[in-house]
Write a protein that holds these residues in place. Structure first.
Motif, short mmCIF file in Angstrom:
data_model
loop_
_atom_site.label_atom_id
_atom_site.label_comp_id
_atom_site.label_asym_id
_atom_site.label_seq_id
_atom_site.Cartn_x
_atom_site.Cartn_y
_atom_site.Cartn_z
N GLU A 244 3.61 -33.95 -2.72
CA GLU A 244 4.30 -33.81 -4.02
C GLU A 244 5.21 -35.00 -4.28
OE1 GLU A 244 4.03 -31.80 -6.59
OE2 GLU A 244 2.49 -30.65 -5.56
N PHE A 248 1.99 -37.18 -5.94
CA PHE A 248 1.85 -36.61 -7.28
C PHE A 248 3.00 -37.01 -8.22
CE2 PHE A 248 -0.65 -33.34 -4.78
CZ PHE A 248 -1.88 -33.85 -5.17
N ASP A 252 2.20 -37.46 -12.06
CA ASP A 252 2.43 -36.29 -12.92
C ASP A 252 2.95 -36.61 -14.32
OD1 ASP A 252 1.47 -34.33 -11.26
OD2 ASP A 252 3.43 -33.81 -10.41
N LYS A 256 2.03 -34.67 -17.74
CA LYS A 256 2.92 -33.58 -18.11
C LYS A 256 4.15 -34.05 -18.90
CE LYS A 256 4.17 -30.65 -15.03
NZ LYS A 256 4.00 -29.44 -15.81
N TYR A 259 8.47 -34.83 -14.47
CA TYR A 259 8.20 -34.47 -13.08
C TYR A 259 8.05 -32.95 -12.98
CZ TYR A 259 9.68 -39.27 -12.26
OH TYR A 259 9.77 -40.63 -12.29
N ARG A 260 7.28 -32.50 -12.01
CA ARG A 260 7.16 -31.04 -11.83
C ARG A 260 8.49 -30.46 -11.38
NH1 ARG A 260 1.44 -28.65 -10.32
NH2 ARG A 260 0.32 -29.95 -11.78
N ARG A 343 -6.14 -31.99 -8.85
CA ARG A 343 -4.88 -31.99 -9.60
C ARG A 343 -5.06 -32.53 -11.02
NH1 ARG A 343 0.44 -30.95 -7.50
NH2 ARG A 343 1.94 -32.08 -8.70
N TYR A 344 -5.89 -33.57 -11.16
CA TYR A 344 -6.06 -34.20 -12.48
C TYR A 344 -7.54 -34.16 -12.87
CZ TYR A 344 -1.62 -35.96 -10.72
OH TYR A 344 -0.37 -36.04 -10.18
#
Ligand code: FCB
Length: 453
Positions: A244, A248, A252, A256, A259-260, A343-344
């Protein structure tokens, strides 16, 4: 074992970067880059090596293009030197720099070699560094102008662009560990830099669209395969956490706009959350037309409640290593491609770098680098596994065409398929180069077993 043939449209290439091969550091109006300056800092680079001459590719490019043609290479990833085009980073452009890249790109296309062009492979103009470099937002604007000028000047010859090479290295090694230019040591700076790189990618992509560009704009990440040290749930969770933050997080925001939550929480808790401006989220969400992956090595991860981040990351002590000290685990290439594609979904991947350094010597006009041939074979087998499973991988670029300036390691580490004798600049194709040249004519591998979880 079953055999697998790569699809005929799969791209087989080689890769280089401007600062690592061009030399001519102060010719034809080129401005200083942060590597010209950093490499002269005592102790910064092994042996005090600088990129001043490197492979002298700036003068020898016709010979190098010819060499690629002879080897049957049809795809070449190169980078442009920003300070060669804009000596001060912005404003007045240097016509001789533009002419140089135009001649090179035209010669490549004429030789049937399709260029994949990286706009930023670490050589920031020093004058922008003097204004704060990637820590300040004005560099994002300067980059967007530089990228736009390149799209306009070379857009007829290039259809695949990479905005940035390895943002992890730029942010972490340049600004947290200080091993790379500009040599800063502040982790909060590193994440602010990353944020600005991400914004700069998105702005360049918007500008490409506004110009009506018919090609694609991607971004290149590097990632080690993080492997849980045991099958325990705690170790697997620890490895996922490292993915993460170390992988990612670097992609990300394009999908998105931010950030997550887990990553943002981590950055906030550390005091490393970068500063942005209202409206950045919408800009960031430009996606990537493709993702480039640079893959070299793996690391083990275990849960470690005693350490600050509750994880321990280490090398497998029993694994074979290259002369860089990097462990060899070819399965990791397929593993990361699979994780990334999950993930993507629907984003194409290109392996934009993969290779190994060894102590090569020329003996009677030949370089018998069997370790590099083995490294190549094993990684191509696992790449074949990934492609055979339907993962959206379009191509593979071997690092590197030539032995070159390996950043803080100077000229000591040799990654080339072609040996360079620096005092004479003589090129000698290594056994690995001959092998790759044969392989890409008929790319068939024996399929290894399933990709590890
Ligand atoms: C990557 C860099 C490339 C080269 C290889 C060995 O991190 O992108 O320039 O130095 O490592």
């Amino acid at each position: 074992m079953a055999k697998f043939s790569f699809p005929s449209e799969f791209r087989w290439g080689v890769a280089t970067a401007a600062a690592q091969i061009e030399g001519a550091w102060n010719e034809d109006g080129k401005g200083l880059s942060i590597w010209d300056v950093f490499s002269r800092r005592p102790g910064a680079v092994a042996n005090g090596d600088t990129p001043s001459v490197a492979c002298d590719h700036y003068h020898r490019w016709p010979e190098d293009v010819e060499l690629m043609k002879t080897l049957g290479i049809r795809h070449y990833r190169l980078s442009l030197s920003w300070p060669r085009l804009f000596p001060d980073g912005r404003g007045v452009h240097e016509e001789r720099g533009f002419r140089y890249y135009r001649s090179l790109l035209e010669a490549l296309v004429k030789a049937g070699i399709r260029p994949l062009v990286t706009l930023y492979h670490w050589d920031l103009p020093q004058s922008l560094q003097d204004e704060g470099g990637w820590l300040v937002r004005s560099t994002v604007e300067a980059y967007a102008q530089y990228a736009t000028a390149c799209f306009e000047a070379f857009g007829d010859l290039v259809d695949d662009w990479v905005t940035f090479n390895e943002p992890w290295v730029v942010s972490q090694m340049g600004h947290s560990t200080g091993q790379h230019a500009p040599g800063m040591r502040n982790t909060a700076f590193a994440y602010q830099v990353l944020y600005h790189l991400q914004l700069a990618h998105a702005k360049a992509k918007l500008s490409y669209q506004a110009l009506g560009g018919k090609g694609r704009v991607g971004w290149v990440v590097n990632h080690a395969a993080f492997r849980p040290a045991t099958a325990s749930a705690a170790d697997r969770e620890a490895a996922a956490k490292v993915d993460e933050i170390g992988f990612f997080l670097y992609l990300d925001p394009f999908f998105k706009g931010e950030y997550r939550p887990e990553a943002a929480h981590y950055l906030k808790a550390k005091g490393w959350m970068p500063q942005g401006e209202t409206g950045d989220g919408a800009i960031l969400q430009q996606g990537c037309d493709f993702i480039g992956l640079n893959y070299y090595s793996d690391l083990m991860v275990s849960a470690d409640p005693t350490s600050q981040d509750e994880v321990k990351v280490f090398q497998d002590p029993d694994a074979p290593k290259t002369t860089m000290g990097w462990t060899i685990w070819p399965q990791g290439l397929a593993q990361i491609l699979r994780k990334g594609s999950v993930r993507y979904p629907k984003v194409p991947w290109i392996v934009t770098e993969n290779g190994s350094a060894w102590n090569d010597t020329v003996e009677q006009g030949a370089v018998h680098d069997s370790a590099r041939v083995d490294y190549l074979k094993s990684h191509l087998a696992w790449l074949g596994r990934a492609v055979s499973e339907g993962l959206p991988v379009e191509g593979y670029y071997s690092w590197s065409l030539l032995d070159n300036y390996e950043w803080a390691y100077g000229y000591a580490q040799r990654f080339g398929l072609v040996h360079v004798d620096y005092p004479t600049q003589k090129r000698t194709v290594k056994d690995s180069g001959l092998w790759y040249s044969q392989f890409i004519k008929n790319p068939v591998i024996e399929l290894p077993s399933a990709i590890p979880e």
